[in-house]
Design an enzyme around this catalytic site. Structure first.
Site, mmCIF file in Angstrom:
data_model
loop_
_atom_site.group_PDB
_atom_site.id
_atom_site.type_symbol
_atom_site.label_atom_id
_atom_site.label_comp_id
_atom_site.label_asym_id
_atom_site.label_seq_id
_atom_site.Cartn_x
_atom_site.Cartn_y
_atom_site.Cartn_z
ATOM 1 N N SER A 144 0.817 -1.223 -0.291
ATOM 2 C CA SER A 144 0.065 0.047 -0.528
ATOM 3 C C SER A 144 1.032 1.467 0.021
ATOM 4 O O SER A 144 2.153 1.406 0.534
ATOM 5 C CB SER A 144 -0.615 0.196 1.176
ATOM 6 O OG SER A 144 -1.521 1.155 1.228
ATOM 7 N N TYR A 157 -1.693 -2.110 10.427
ATOM 8 C CA TYR A 157 -1.913 -1.610 8.939
ATOM 9 C C TYR A 157 -0.158 -0.883 8.231
ATOM 10 O O TYR A 157 0.386 -1.578 7.388
ATOM 11 C CB TYR A 157 -2.881 -0.833 8.323
ATOM 12 C CG TYR A 157 -3.137 -1.118 7.095
ATOM 13 C CD1 TYR A 157 -3.306 -2.554 6.305
ATOM 14 C CD2 TYR A 157 -3.144 0.071 6.007
ATOM 15 C CE1 TYR A 157 -3.548 -2.401 5.040
ATOM 16 C CE2 TYR A 157 -3.142 -0.422 4.535
ATOM 17 C CZ TYR A 157 -3.690 -1.365 4.547
ATOM 18 O OH TYR A 157 -3.733 -1.606 2.888
HETATM 19 N N1 LIG Z 1 -8.376 -1.297 -1.666
HETATM 20 C C1 LIG Z 1 -7.664 -0.139 -1.547
HETATM 21 O O1 LIG Z 1 -7.424 0.583 -2.339
HETATM 22 C C2 LIG Z 1 -6.448 -0.939 -1.491
HETATM 23 C C3 LIG Z 1 -4.852 0.164 -1.308
HETATM 24 C C4 LIG Z 1 -4.025 0.147 -0.457
HETATM 25 C C5 LIG Z 1 -3.386 -1.024 -0.347
HETATM 26 N N2 LIG Z 1 -4.300 -2.524 -0.710
HETATM 27 C C6 LIG Z 1 -4.636 -3.218 -0.593
HETATM 28 O O2 LIG Z 1 -4.540 -4.604 -1.511
HETATM 29 C C7 LIG Z 1 -4.668 -5.266 -1.520
HETATM 30 C C8 LIG Z 1 -6.913 -5.936 -1.425
HETATM 31 O O3 LIG Z 1 -7.198 -4.896 -0.952
HETATM 32 P P1 LIG Z 1 -9.160 -5.017 -1.214
HETATM 33 O O4 LIG Z 1 -9.604 -3.424 -0.654
HETATM 34 O O5 LIG Z 1 -9.470 -5.224 -2.806
HETATM 35 O O6 LIG Z 1 -9.433 -5.766 -0.042
HETATM 36 P P2 LIG Z 1 -10.760 -6.565 0.614
HETATM 37 O O7 LIG Z 1 -11.602 -5.839 -0.389
HETATM 38 O O8 LIG Z 1 -10.344 -6.555 1.683
HETATM 39 O O9 LIG Z 1 -10.666 -8.235 0.070
HETATM 40 C C9 LIG Z 1 -10.324 -8.337 0.185
HETATM 41 C C10 LIG Z 1 -10.197 -10.384 0.404
HETATM 42 O O10 LIG Z 1 -9.080 -10.986 0.878
HETATM 43 C C11 LIG Z 1 -9.456 -12.245 1.643
HETATM 44 N N3 LIG Z 1 -9.542 -11.989 3.138
HETATM 45 C C12 LIG Z 1 -9.377 -10.491 3.912
HETATM 46 N N4 LIG Z 1 -8.802 -11.244 5.397
HETATM 47 C C13 LIG Z 1 -8.488 -12.832 5.436
HETATM 48 C C14 LIG Z 1 -7.468 -13.803 6.242
HETATM 49 N N5 LIG Z 1 -7.771 -13.363 7.265
HETATM 50 N N6 LIG Z 1 -7.839 -14.961 5.429
HETATM 51 C C15 LIG Z 1 -8.259 -15.295 4.115
HETATM 52 N N7 LIG Z 1 -8.525 -14.352 3.412
HETATM 53 C C16 LIG Z 1 -8.719 -12.930 3.649
HETATM 54 C C17 LIG Z 1 -10.961 -11.383 2.049
HETATM 55 O O11 LIG Z 1 -11.899 -12.444 1.815
HETATM 56 P P3 LIG Z 1 -13.126 -12.592 2.039
HETATM 57 O O12 LIG Z 1 -13.716 -12.246 0.754
HETATM 58 O O13 LIG Z 1 -13.508 -13.999 2.879
HETATM 59 O O14 LIG Z 1 -13.620 -11.743 3.346
HETATM 60 C C18 LIG Z 1 -11.378 -10.882 0.364
HETATM 61 O O15 LIG Z 1 -11.486 -11.803 -0.456
HETATM 62 C C19 LIG Z 1 -4.994 -5.329 0.550
HETATM 63 O O16 LIG Z 1 -3.642 -6.030 1.143
HETATM 64 C C20 LIG Z 1 -5.266 -3.970 0.585
HETATM 65 O O17 LIG Z 1 -4.383 -3.713 1.902
HETATM 66 C C21 LIG Z 1 -5.898 -1.883 -1.284
#
Ligand SMILES: NC(=O)c1ccc[n+]([C@@H]2O[C@H](COP(=O)([O-])OP(=O)(O)OC[C@H]3O[C@@H](n4cnc5c(N)ncnc54)[C@H](OP(=O)(O)O)[C@@H]3O)[C@@H](O)[C@H]2O)c1
Length: 254
Positions: A144, A157
Site C-alpha cells: 500500500s 496496518y
Molecule cells: N482498496 C484499496 O484502496 C487499497 C489500497 C492500498 C492497498 N490495498 C491492499 O490491496 C489488497 C486488496 O485490497 P481490497 O480492498 O481489494 O481488499 P478486500 O476487499 O479487503 O478483500 C480482501 C480479500 O482478502 C480476503 N481476506 C481478508 N482477510 C483474510 C484472511 N485473514 N484470511 C484469508 N482471506 C482473507 C477476503 O476474503 P473474504 O471475501 O472471505 O472476506 C477478500 O477476498 C489488500 O492487501 C489491501 O491492503 C488496497
C-alpha cells in the site's frame, strides 16, 4: 525471446492470487486467467470463491479454488501441498484496523501483523522452493502507499505494510540469482467494497481531492500492473515497488 505482446502471455503457468473472491484480488485473477494462466483463486471459505471459480471456468479459463484463513498455517500448508506447482504468487490479502493508536491493544497489533506480514512470509516459504527448483517464479506482494507514507489511525496496518515492502526487497536480494523475481504492487485509493464507507465520508472526499487524478481508482485499474509483474516482460524487474496511485505518492500538493 518472444515478441510483444507475447511477452505478456502466461500460458503454461499457474498463479495463486490470495484474497481473490472480490476487490483487487478478483481483478488481478481475471487478468492473469485472460493471459492464459491457470488461476488458483483463494478465499476464507469455498462457498465464497466457488461462484468466482465457475465464472472463470465458464469464460474458458483453467481455474481452481483454495480456501484457508491466513491465520491458520496448517490449513495454508495443506492447501498449498494439494495445489501442485505454483509459478506466480500474488499475495493480496491485507486486513485493515482503522483505529487510533491508543485503542490498538498489543494483541490486536500482533494479530494484524500476523495476518498481513507473517502470513506472507509463511506463504512465500511454501511456494518458493518449487519456483527455485524450476528456475522460474514471480513473487508479487500487495502492499500500500502507506508502506512509505503514514496516515493517522492505522498504525498496525502501516507497520505491517512497511514490513511487507521490506520483505519484498529482502527476497529480491536473496533470490535474485535463482530465476525468481520479487516485487511489490503498491495501490493507492481504490474503490473496492471494503472502502465504500470511507469513500462516502468527508475523509474519503479529502483523499479524492489529494489525488492528482481527482478520483478513486476503479478496481480493474490494478490489473495491468499485476499482469506486467507476473509476465515474462518483467524478467529483469526485481525488488521494485510498482505504485498505482494516480500520482498521490509523487506529489506534496495536488
Ligand atoms: N482498496 C484499496 O484502496 C487499497 C489500497 C492500498 C492497498 N490495498 C491492499 O490491496 C489488497 C486488496 O485490497 P481490497 O480492498 O481489494 O481488499 P478486500 O476487499 O479487503 O478483500 C480482501 C480479500 O482478502 C480476503 N481476506 C481478508 N482477510 C483474510 C484472511 N485473514 N484470511 C484469508 N482471506 C482473507 C477476503 O476474503 P473474504 O471475501 O472471505 O472476506 C477478500 O477476498 C489488500 O492487501 C489491501 O491492503 C488496497
Amino acid at each position: 525471446m518472444s515478441t510483444f505482446p507475447d511477452q505478456f502471455r502466461l500460458d503454461g503457468r499457474t498463479a495463486l492470487v490470495t484474497g481473490s473472491a472480490r476487490g483487487l484480488g478478483w481483478e488481478m485473477a481475471k487478468a492473469l486467467a485472460e493471459a492464459g494462466a491457470r488461476v488458483l483463486l483463494h478465499g476464507r471459505t469455498q462457498d465464497r470463491i466457488a461462484p468466482r471459480r465457475e465464472e472463470l471456468r465458464r469464460a474458458g479459463a483453467a481455474c481452481d479454488a483454495l480456501a484457508f484463513e491466513m491465520g491458520d498455517r496448517a490449513a495454508m500448508a495443506a492447501a498449498i501441498a494439494s495445489a501442485g506447482p505454483i509459478d506466480i504468487l500474488i499475495h493480496n490479502v491485507g486486513e485493515r484496523d482503522r483505529r487510533p493508536f491508543a485503542d490498538i491493544a498489543p494483541e490486536d497489533f500482533a494479530r494484524l501483523v500476523d495476518v498481513d506480514l507473517n502470513a506472507a512470509h509463511a506463504l512465500v516459504k511454501l511456494v518458493v522452493p518449487g519456483m527455485i527448483d524450476r528456475r522460474w517464479g514471480r513473487l508479487i506482494l500487495v502492499t500500500s502507499i502507506v508502506a512509505d507514507l503514514a496516515v493517522p489511525g492505522a498504525a498496525s496496518y502501516v507497520a505491517a505494510k512497511g514490513g511487507l515492502a521490506a520483505l519484498t526487497r529482502a527476497l529480491a536480494a536473496e533470490l535474485g540469482a535463482t530465476g525468481v523475481t520479487s516485487n511489490s504492487l503498491t495501490p493507492g485509493f481504490f474503490a473496492t467494497e471494503t472502502n465504500a464507507q470511507l469513500m462516502a465520508s468527508p475523509a474519503g472526499e479529502r483523499q479524492r481531492e489529494r489525488c492528482p487524478a481527482k478520483r478513486w481508482a476503479d478496481p480493474s485499474e490494478i490489473a495491468g500492473a499485476a499482469l506486467f509483474l507476473a509476465s515474462p516482460a518483467a524478467s529483469y524487474v526485481n525488488g521494485h515497488a510498482l505504485v498505482v496511485d494516480g500520482g498521490v505518492s509523487a506529489t506534496y500538493l495536488a
